[in-house]
Design a protein around this motif. Structure first.
Motif, PDB file in Angstrom:
ATOM      1  N   UNK A   1       1.054  -1.071  -0.143  1.00  0.00           N
ATOM      2  CA  UNK A   1       0.123   0.157  -0.018  1.00  0.00           C
ATOM      3  C   UNK A   1       0.719   1.143  -0.035  1.00  0.00           C
ATOM      4  N   UNK A   2       2.060   1.283   0.767  1.00  0.00           N
ATOM      5  CA  UNK A   2       2.791   2.377   0.854  1.00  0.00           C
ATOM      6  C   UNK A   2       3.351   2.633  -0.515  1.00  0.00           C
TER       7      UNK A   2
ATOM      8  N   UNK B   1       5.106  10.841  -0.665  1.00  0.00           N
ATOM      9  CA  UNK B   1       5.795   9.979   0.219  1.00  0.00           C
ATOM     10  C   UNK B   1       5.132   9.722   1.562  1.00  0.00           C
ATOM     11  N   UNK B   2       4.911   8.453   2.136  1.00  0.00           N
ATOM     12  CA  UNK B   2       4.484   8.385   3.264  1.00  0.00           C
ATOM     13  C   UNK B   2       5.554   8.038   4.467  1.00  0.00           C
TER      14      UNK B   2
ATOM     15  N   UNK C   1      -3.924  11.673  -1.162  1.00  0.00           N
ATOM     16  CA  UNK C   1      -3.454  11.753  -2.547  1.00  0.00           C
ATOM     17  C   UNK C   1      -4.536  12.759  -3.262  1.00  0.00           C
ATOM     18  N   UNK C   2      -5.790  12.690  -2.905  1.00  0.00           N
ATOM     19  CA  UNK C   2      -6.785  13.436  -3.619  1.00  0.00           C
ATOM     20  C   UNK C   2      -6.776  14.936  -3.223  1.00  0.00           C
ATOM     21  N   UNK C   3      -6.614  14.970  -1.918  1.00  0.00           N
ATOM     22  CA  UNK C   3      -6.803  16.465  -1.424  1.00  0.00           C
ATOM     23  C   UNK C   3      -5.609  16.987  -0.742  1.00  0.00           C
ATOM     24  N   UNK C   4      -4.429  16.341  -0.626  1.00  0.00           N
ATOM     25  CA  UNK C   4      -3.486  16.762   0.327  1.00  0.00           C
ATOM     26  C   UNK C   4      -2.393  17.509  -0.837  1.00  0.00           C
ATOM     27  N   UNK C   5      -1.600  18.316   0.091  1.00  0.00           N
ATOM     28  CA  UNK C   5      -0.440  19.065  -0.670  1.00  0.00           C
ATOM     29  C   UNK C   5       0.735  18.774   0.154  1.00  0.00           C
ATOM     30  N   UNK C   6       1.441  17.802  -0.598  1.00  0.00           N
ATOM     31  CA  UNK C   6       2.744  17.305  -0.096  1.00  0.00           C
ATOM     32  C   UNK C   6       2.627  15.832   0.514  1.00  0.00           C
ATOM     33  N   UNK C   7       3.665  15.803   1.190  1.00  0.00           N
ATOM     34  CA  UNK C   7       3.766  14.051   1.824  1.00  0.00           C
ATOM     35  C   UNK C   7       2.804  14.198   3.005  1.00  0.00           C
ATOM     36  N   UNK C   8       2.685  12.880   3.486  1.00  0.00           N
ATOM     37  CA  UNK C   8       1.877  12.336   4.491  1.00  0.00           C
ATOM     38  C   UNK C   8       2.558  11.740   5.761  1.00  0.00           C
ATOM     39  N   UNK C   9       2.225  12.123   6.950  1.00  0.00           N
ATOM     40  CA  UNK C   9       2.712  11.404   7.996  1.00  0.00           C
ATOM     41  C   UNK C   9       1.967  10.551   8.707  1.00  0.00           C
ATOM     42  N   UNK C  10       2.480   8.933   8.913  1.00  0.00           N
ATOM     43  CA  UNK C  10       1.760   8.026   9.433  1.00  0.00           C
ATOM     44  C   UNK C  10       2.221   7.383  10.372  1.00  0.00           C
TER      45      UNK C  10
END
Length: 394
Positions: free
Chosen positions: A278-279, A288-289, A321-330
């Motif tokens: 998934x990542x 980038x997660x 992916x659809x609404x974000x701006x940049x990477x995502x923290x998990x």
């Protein structure tokens, strides 16, 4: 007035009534011959009277299941004809028990109580009627009134108890039928609820699979379009990722449709081992997660928890992916009694907050395993937090 019954039951009732008539009518004539001194002189009338009463009584029994109110009315007509001719109670009167049973078992609520009143009234009337028939025997001295009352009360009690037992048996059968109907309604309601839950589950899985896969495909398609002219090898990689994602989504959708069509088991479901794939899909789509797992799971979490974690992360990353701006923290925190999920991605001020079926599906995922989930904007970030109890599903 007329109940819908099967032809089999109607035929059985008619055959039973005919057998009852054939058995009780000779007995009635035999009792008449042994108790009446004048029956030879009036043999034709007496026999005809017994036949008419027996036919009417057992005719009422034959239609008791089909139409309890008509059967009760016909039985009363037979009783009136019997008393009008001065006829003694006979074995043919046992058909009344069948009629009273039917009024209590299959009649309406009003007919139920009419049947009970008929049992009560019939017992009293039968006692008085028999006492009047025996009045010549009872007149021996000045205690005639007392003898008549005592004898009538005794006969009334015996007849009333017999009629009440048949009516009570019908009432008991009515309760049994009501219990069966209630149980059937309960089973049907449970089946409908289970089917609805299954439809919701499949719809939720379908949304998670299709939404995530399409988000990856769209992101890869946009990247491939821009890279096609300058770096064809990147476009080739994007097309490969699109094909792999589409194939995986198609396989998952086919599995869900198979479950929907054939109602088979759940089949293979995603686990923690599938998170890396998934990542990788999200990474391939250009986001980038940054994944942190602290503390690590101490053992193998329950399958329901693994599935919930996967689906919640899948939907949260799809929204990124659809609404974000940049990477995502998990961040995943595996505590002994719970797992905590934290997913955060930056969003532009003009970007509408994610909503619709995705957030509803994530909350349902958490609630199904006894957990809770919140999703909201926080100072330029969109944050998803979930807490799923582990002990509750062991």
């Amino acid at each position: 007035m007329i109940r819908p019954i099967s032809r089999t039951w109607l035929v059985l009732d008619i055959v039973g009534a005919v057998l009852g008539l054939l058995i009780t009518l000779p007995l009635s004539v035999g009792v008449l011959a042994s108790t009446s001194s004048s029956w030879i002189a009036d043999a034709r009338f007496e026999i005809a009277h017994h036949i008419v009463v027996a036919v009417v009584m057992w005719g009422a029994a034959a239609i008791a299941r089909l139409s309890p109110p008509i059967a009760l009315a016909v039985a009363w007509v037979g009783a009136v004809v019997q008393m009008a001719g001065g006829m003694w109670p006979s074995p043919a009167n046992t058909a009344v028990f069948v009629v009273l049973f039917a009024t209590a078992a299959w009649g309406s609520r009003r007919l139920l109580w009419l049947g009970g009143a008929s049992a009560l009234g019939g017992g009293v009337i039968a006692g008085l009627y028999v006492a009047l028939l025996e009045r010549d025997v009872l007149i021996v001295d000045n205690t005639y009134p007392v003898r008549v009352v005592a004898f009538g009360a005794l006969v009334s009690t015996v007849v009333l108890l017999s009629l009440a037992m048949s009516w009570g048996a019908g009432l008991l059968w009515r309760v049994v039928l009501h219990g069966r109907a209630t149980r059937m309604a309960q089973l049907q309601a449970e089946a409908v609820a289970a089917e609805e839950q299954e439809r919701v589950r499949i719809a939720r899985d379908m949304h998670d699979i299709v939404a995530h896969s399409l988000a990856v495909v769209i992101a890869q398609s946009d990247g491939a379009r821009y890279a096609a002219a300058a770096q064809p090898e990147l476009a080739q990689e994007a097309l490969t990722t699109i094909a792999q994602t589409a194939r995986a989504a198609l396989s998952d959708v086919r599995m869900l449709l198979t479950q929907l069509r054939h109602r088979q088991g759940d089949g293979p479901q995603p686990t923690l081992a599938d998170l890396e794939s998934l990542f990788a899909q999200v990474r391939g789509a250009g986001v980038e997660p940054r994944v942190t797992i602290d503390p690590m799971p101490s053992g193998e979490p329950p399958g329901a928890i693994q599935l919930a974690v996967y689906r919640i992360l899948q939907e949260a990353l799809t929204n990124a992916l659809r609404h974000g701006d940049g990477d995502v923290d998990v961040r995943l925190s595996w505590w002994p009694d719970r797992v905590e999920i934290h997913v955060a991605n930056r969003v532009a001020a003009s970007t509408p907050a994610p909503g619709g079926h995705g957030l509803v599906g994530m909350r349902e995922r958490a609630q199904l395993v006894g957990g809770a989930l919140s999703a909201q904007r926080e100072a330029g970030w969109f944050v998803v937090r979930a807490t799923l109890p582990i002990d509750a599903v062991r």
